[in-house]
Design an enzyme around this catalytic site. Structure first.
Site, short mmCIF file in Angstrom:
data_model
loop_
_atom_site.label_atom_id
_atom_site.label_comp_id
_atom_site.label_asym_id
_atom_site.label_seq_id
_atom_site.Cartn_x
_atom_site.Cartn_y
_atom_site.Cartn_z
N HIS A 121 0.85 -1.20 0.00
CA HIS A 121 0.00 0.00 0.00
C HIS A 121 0.88 1.24 0.00
O HIS A 121 1.32 1.72 1.04
CB HIS A 121 -0.91 0.00 1.23
CG HIS A 121 -2.04 0.98 1.15
ND1 HIS A 121 -3.36 0.63 1.21
CD2 HIS A 121 -2.03 2.33 1.00
CE1 HIS A 121 -4.13 1.70 1.11
NE2 HIS A 121 -3.34 2.75 0.99
N ASP B 174 1.61 9.02 -6.24
CA ASP B 174 1.54 10.48 -6.10
C ASP B 174 1.73 10.92 -4.66
O ASP B 174 1.68 12.13 -4.38
CB ASP B 174 0.22 11.02 -6.66
CG ASP B 174 -0.99 10.34 -6.08
OD1 ASP B 174 -0.85 9.25 -5.50
OD2 ASP B 174 -2.11 10.88 -6.22
N HIS C 29 1.19 4.94 -2.46
CA HIS C 29 0.64 5.75 -3.54
C HIS C 29 1.76 6.44 -4.32
O HIS C 29 2.60 7.12 -3.72
CB HIS C 29 -0.32 6.80 -3.00
CG HIS C 29 -1.59 6.22 -2.43
ND1 HIS C 29 -2.75 6.15 -3.17
CD2 HIS C 29 -1.86 5.70 -1.22
CE1 HIS C 29 -3.70 5.60 -2.42
NE2 HIS C 29 -3.19 5.31 -1.23
N HIS D 1 -9.93 0.58 -0.52
CA HIS D 1 -9.74 1.44 0.65
C HIS D 1 -11.01 1.37 1.50
O HIS D 1 -12.08 1.79 1.06
CB HIS D 1 -9.51 2.89 0.21
CG HIS D 1 -8.10 3.23 -0.11
ND1 HIS D 1 -7.48 2.81 -1.28
CD2 HIS D 1 -7.17 3.95 0.57
CE1 HIS D 1 -6.23 3.28 -1.29
NE2 HIS D 1 -6.02 3.95 -0.19
N ASP E 111 1.83 3.96 2.85
CA ASP E 111 0.75 4.79 2.33
C ASP E 111 1.31 5.91 1.45
O ASP E 111 1.32 5.80 0.23
CB ASP E 111 -0.11 5.36 3.46
CG ASP E 111 -1.50 5.77 2.98
OD1 ASP E 111 -1.87 5.43 1.83
OD2 ASP E 111 -2.22 6.41 3.76
N GLU F 101 -10.81 3.16 7.06
CA GLU F 101 -9.79 4.15 7.45
C GLU F 101 -10.51 5.33 8.10
O GLU F 101 -10.51 5.48 9.31
CB GLU F 101 -8.99 4.61 6.23
CG GLU F 101 -7.92 5.65 6.59
CD GLU F 101 -7.23 6.22 5.36
OE1 GLU F 101 -6.15 6.82 5.53
OE2 GLU F 101 -7.77 6.10 4.24
N GLY G 248 -9.94 7.58 -2.08
CA GLY G 248 -10.59 8.87 -1.90
C GLY G 248 -11.39 8.87 -0.62
O GLY G 248 -11.45 7.87 0.11
#
Length: 365
Positions: free
Chosen positions: A24, A28, A26, A207, A299, A210, A180
Site C-alpha cells: 500500500h 503520487d 501511492h 480502501h 501509504d 480508514e 478517496g
C-alpha cells in the site's frame, strides 16, 4: 507475536537491510520533494515553498492535521507535476529507486490514471508511461514493482479503470483499487466494476475502514468481494477487551481473521489522518497479537515523511517487535500480493527468508 531469541541488534542499518514487501503505497504520495520543485518550474505550477527542504516540511505539516480530507488536499501539488509522460516516467523510476534503496524487494504501487489527463494524455498513455519508469527502475535495482490502478470513489469511472487494469494485466498491472474520501462514497457505488473484475478473475483491494468504520469494511468484503482491505484499521471497532485482557472478536472481525483477509495497515499515516490516536494506540499491536493477516505499509511516503524502515523501526520501538515479527509481516505481505503464486513463493524462499537469516534470525522450527 513471536519472541524468538535474536542475536542481531536492530540498528538503522539493519532496518534498511531487511527485505521488505510493500502493498500500500501511492505513487503520487511518494515523490521526492526536489523533483516536485524541478517539475513545477517546468510546468509553471506554484508551490507553497520554493526549496525542497521547506516543501518536504510543508507536506508533512499539512498532512499532520488529523483530517483525511485535509490530508488528501496535499495531493493537488504532486498530481500537478504528473501530467506529462516524461514526468510520470521519471516519478515512477525514482519511486522504484527509493524503495529499493530502503530494502524493498517487492512493491505494488497504486495511483489513479484518471488524475493524470489534464495535459491531454490518454489512460493508456498514462499506464505505459508509469510502466516505462518502473521498467527502468527495476532494471537498475533488481527489485520487483507492479502497478495497482485506482479509481476515485467520488467519480464515475471505476468500470473504465477496471477494464484498463484487465487490459494491462500482462503488462505490469496486477490489480485494481478505489480510493478517496470514504464518507458518502461507499464501495457499493462501484459494484459494477467489482463484479466485472470478479468475472475476469482479476484481483482488487478496496480502501475501507480508514476514515469510515465497520459498514465500509463489511461492504468491501461482503458486497464487493475485496481480496484485501486498504487500511482496514477500523476493524478494531468490532473487537472488545475485558478488564482482565480477554479479547472478544465480533462477527465481522472473526470473519476477516478466519478468511485471512489481508489488512494493509499504515501506522504513521493512520495517526496523521486520525484513524488511530497514536502509534502506541494503533490497532496493529492487538491485531498482530490476535494473528490477523497484518501487513505493514507506508501509504504516502512524502506526506508522512516515512519509509518502510521507519515503519518497522516504530513497530520495534512501540510494540517490542523483533526480527521474527518483521519477517512475519513481510511474509504476510508477500503471501497477500497480487502477483502470481510462483513469484510469491520464489521471493519468500529465495529472497525474504534468506535475507532475514543472514541478519541473524534463526530458522523456524
Amino acid at each position: 507475536m513471536a519472541n524468538t531469541p535474536e542475536s542481531t541488534a536492530l540498528t538503522p542499518d539493519v532496518f534498511r537491510a531487511v527485505p521488505k514487501v510493500l502493498l500500500h503505497d501511492h505513487l503520487d504520495g511518494g515523490l521526492r520533494a526536489a523533483t516536485i520543485v524541478e517539475l513545477a518550474r517546468e510546468v509553471g505550477h506554484t508551490l507553497p515553498a520554493d526549496d525542497a527542504e521547506s516543501l518536504a516540511r510543508w507536506f508533512t505539516e499539512s498532512a499532520d492535521s488529523g483530517s483525511l480530507v485535509r490530508y488528501l488536499e496535499t495531493f493537488d501539488h504532486t498530481v500537478a507535476v504528473m501530467q506529462r509522460s516524461d514526468h510520470l516516467t521519471r516519478v515512477a523510476r525514482e519511486c522504484v529507486e527509493d524503495l529499493a534503496a530502503d530494502g524493498v524487494v517487492y512493491a505494488e504501487i497504486r495511483y489513479a490514471p484518471e488524475q493524470h489527463l489534464e495535459q491531454g494524455l490518454t489512460l493508456e498513455e498514462v499506464v505505459r508511461a508509469v510502466q516505462a519508469g518502473f521498467d527502468e527502475g527495476m532494471a537498475a535495482t533488481g527489485m520487483v514493482a507492479r502497478q495497482l490502478l485506482t479509481a476515485m470513489r467520488h467519480q464515475a469511472r471505476s468500470r473504465e479503470i477496471a477494464e484498463l487494469a484487465v487490459r494491462h494485466r500482462d503488462d505490469g498491472v496486477v490489480g485494481f483499487d478505489i480510493a478517496g474520501a470514504e464518507a458518502g462514497y461507499p464501495p457499493t457505488r462501484h459494484l459494477d466494476a467489482f463484479e466485472y473484475l470478479q468475472r475476469e478473475n482479476a484481483h482488487f483491494t478496496i480502501h475501507a475502514g480508514e476514515a469510515f468504520g465497520l459498514p465500509s469494511i463489511w461492504q468491501a468484503i461482503q458486497w464487493c468481494g475485496a481480496d484485501r482491505l486498504g487500511h482496514g484499521v477500523r476493524i478494531i471497532d468490532d473487537i472488545t477487551l475485558d478488564d482482565d485482557g480477554t479479547v472478544h472478536l465480533g462477527r465481522l472481525a472473526q470473519y476477516v481473521r478466519d478468511k485471512r483477509i489481508p489488512l494493509e495497515l499504515c501506522p504513521h499515516s493512520n495517526v496523521q489522518t486520525g484513524a488511530a490516536a497514536s502509534l502506541a494506540e494503533h490497532p496493529i499491536g492487538l491485531l498482530s497479537q490476535q494473528r490477523f493477516r497484518v501487513t505493514l505499509n507506508t501509504d504516502n511516503r512524502l506526506m508522512s515523511g516515512t519509509s518502510m524502515s521507519r515503519e518497522m523501526s516504530a513497530m520495534v520501538e512501540v510494540f517490542g517487535w523483533g526480527l521474527a515479527d518483521l519477517q512475519w509481516v513481510t511474509v504476510n505481505a508477500m503471501k497477500s500480493a497480487f502477483t502470481h503464486f510462483d513469484q510469491r513463493l520464489r521471493l519468500i524462499n529465495d529472497v525474504i527468508k534468506p535475507g532475514y537469516a543472514e541478519l541473524g534470525l534463526p530458522p523456524a522450527r
